[in-house]
Design a protein around this motif. Structure first.
Motif, PDB file in Angstrom:
ATOM      1  N   ALA A   1       0.633  -1.533   5.138  1.00 37.88           N
ATOM      2  CA  ALA A   1       1.409  -1.033   4.004  1.00 37.88           C
ATOM      3  C   ALA A   1       2.447  -2.047   3.535  1.00 37.88           C
ATOM      4  O   ALA A   1       2.809  -2.069   2.357  1.00 37.88           O
ATOM      5  CB  ALA A   1       2.088   0.285   4.369  1.00 37.88           C
TER       6      ALA A   1
ATOM      7  N   GLY B   1       0.167   4.330  -0.355  1.00 43.62           N
ATOM      8  CA  GLY B   1      -0.391   5.480   0.334  1.00 43.62           C
ATOM      9  C   GLY B   1      -0.132   5.481   1.825  1.00 43.62           C
ATOM     10  O   GLY B   1      -0.102   6.548   2.458  1.00 43.62           O
ATOM     11  N   ASP B   2       0.051   4.306   2.410  1.00 42.98           N
ATOM     12  CA  ASP B   2       0.236   4.204   3.854  1.00 42.98           C
ATOM     13  C   ASP B   2       1.687   3.951   4.239  1.00 42.98           C
ATOM     14  O   ASP B   2       1.991   3.742   5.422  1.00 42.98           O
ATOM     15  CB  ASP B   2      -0.639   3.075   4.396  1.00 42.98           C
TER      16      ASP B   2
ATOM     17  N   ASP C   1       0.851  -1.191   0.000  1.00 44.42           N
ATOM     18  CA  ASP C   1       0.000   0.000   0.000  1.00 44.42           C
ATOM     19  C   ASP C   1       0.887   1.241   0.000  1.00 44.42           C
ATOM     20  O   ASP C   1       1.383   1.661   1.042  1.00 44.42           O
ATOM     21  CB  ASP C   1      -0.918  -0.001   1.225  1.00 44.42           C
TER      22      ASP C   1
ATOM     23  N   ARG D   1       4.420   5.859   4.304  1.00 41.24           N
ATOM     24  CA  ARG D   1       5.100   6.828   5.168  1.00 41.24           C
ATOM     25  C   ARG D   1       4.697   6.666   6.633  1.00 41.24           C
ATOM     26  O   ARG D   1       5.538   6.736   7.542  1.00 41.24           O
ATOM     27  CB  ARG D   1       4.829   8.254   4.688  1.00 41.24           C
ATOM     28  N   ARG D   2       3.407   6.439   6.870  1.00 44.08           N
ATOM     29  CA  ARG D   2       2.974   6.228   8.255  1.00 44.08           C
ATOM     30  C   ARG D   2       3.654   5.014   8.855  1.00 44.08           C
ATOM     31  O   ARG D   2       4.132   5.046   9.997  1.00 44.08           O
ATOM     32  CB  ARG D   2       1.454   6.056   8.312  1.00 44.08           C
ATOM     33  N   SER D   3       3.701   3.933   8.093  1.00 46.03           N
ATOM     34  CA  SER D   3       4.321   2.709   8.592  1.00 46.03           C
ATOM     35  C   SER D   3       5.809   2.913   8.850  1.00 46.03           C
ATOM     36  O   SER D   3       6.355   2.416   9.845  1.00 46.03           O
ATOM     37  CB  SER D   3       4.105   1.562   7.603  1.00 46.03           C
TER      38      SER D   3
END
Length: 293
Positions: free
Chosen positions: A110, A27-28, A25, A30-32
């Motif tokens: 992600a 899109g996710d 994923d 960076r958060r991970s």
């Protein structure tokens, strides 16, 4: 030293666990990765990022590239790129298991965990063949020079590049060789670790002696044996300020220069091969400023 993943420079631990992830994923991601930055101390947990992940984040890391593949007479050296690599170091397998679970959950959804390899130290840093591994490893300041990027600017200085391969040994085939044949395969004596002056040109030492290249192909090796229920071998891990030294040695091992393949291929084979960039540290966290994280 504060801007380096210090586990790179430390000797191999009693036990280790390698976690290999693919990106699922974008899109996710960076958060991970921010969550991973909070968990990875660079000493007990060393982290490497693959080229596909860096590109997915719209970034570039100078020097990061894809692992090369080769085919020789009866053997293949595969390229198996992955997005993310974590080297968990420690002395307690149970603690490694729980740390791996925490990291895996933090990276979801992600990233998908594709492979887990459990490794260990055998004797005095020996391969499962019984031969010493990493004999010519650089030490102290020389290790820093060989393994760590310097003078390239913020975000890159303090980082390192790592080549990772999983090799599967056929120990029955190796043990069927005579003692002399085994020594000639490695190019050293198992007892005493003395280099053979008259080793054949296919001996691993003849193929891979780092000083024999121009320029010298020094790497900081942190390889460890591994085993599962039916197979065993070596996780080859080599850090460098670039991939140049590793690629030079690999070309000679497969016989790309002179048609002479490394005798290692008579009893062992790589089943994976990947390059990763190991970022430096900043304020106790992974320094991912080049990636906008």
């Amino acid at each position: 030293m504060n801007n380096i993943q210090s586990g790179i420079l430390e000797s191999t631990p009693p036990v280790a666990r390698y976690l290999i992830f693919s990106l699922t994923d974008h899109g996710d991601a960076r958060r991970s990765l921010r969550a991973l930055c909070d968990m990875a101390d660079g000493r007990q947990t060393v982290v490497g990022l693959g080229q596909s992940l860096v590109r997915a984040l719209g970034a570039t890391v100078p020097g990061l590239r894809t692992f090369p593949s080769y085919a020789g007479a009866g053997f293949d050296v595969p390229s198996t790129p992955f997005a993310l690599w974590c080297w968990l170091r420690g002395d307690d397998r149970g603690e490694l298991l729980h740390r791996a679970r925490r990291i895996t959950h933090a990276l979801m959804p992600a990233f998908r965990l594709d492979q887990v390899i459990d490794a260990f130290t055998y004797g005095t840093a020996r391969d499962l063949t019984g031969y010493e591994d990493g004999t010519e490893n650089p030490k102290d300041e020389r290790a820093l020079e060989v393994a760590i990027v310097r003078g390239q600017g913020a975000g890159l200085d303090g980082s390192s590049f790592v080549a990772v391969q999983q090799w599967v040994h056929d120990l029955d085939r190796f043990e069927a060789k005579s003692t002399q044949e085994q020594d000639n395969t490695i190019g050293r004596r198992r007892i005493g670790n003395d280099e053979l002056e008259d080793a054949p040109p296919s001996a691993h030492v003849k193929r891979a002696t780092q000083e024999s290249f121009d320029p010298a192909a020094f790497m900081l090796r942190r390889s460890m044996p591994w085993a599962d229920d039916s197979r065993e071998g070596l996780v080859f891990v080599a850090f460098g300020a670039s991939f140049d030294a590793f690629e030079a040695v690999l070309r000679r091992m497969v016989g790309a220069e002179d048609g002479i393949a490394d005798a290692l291929f008579t009893f062992t084979r790589p089943i994976s091969g990947a390059f990763f960039w190991c970022p430096g540290m900043q304020d106790g966290r992974l320094d991912l400023r080049l990636l906008g994280v």
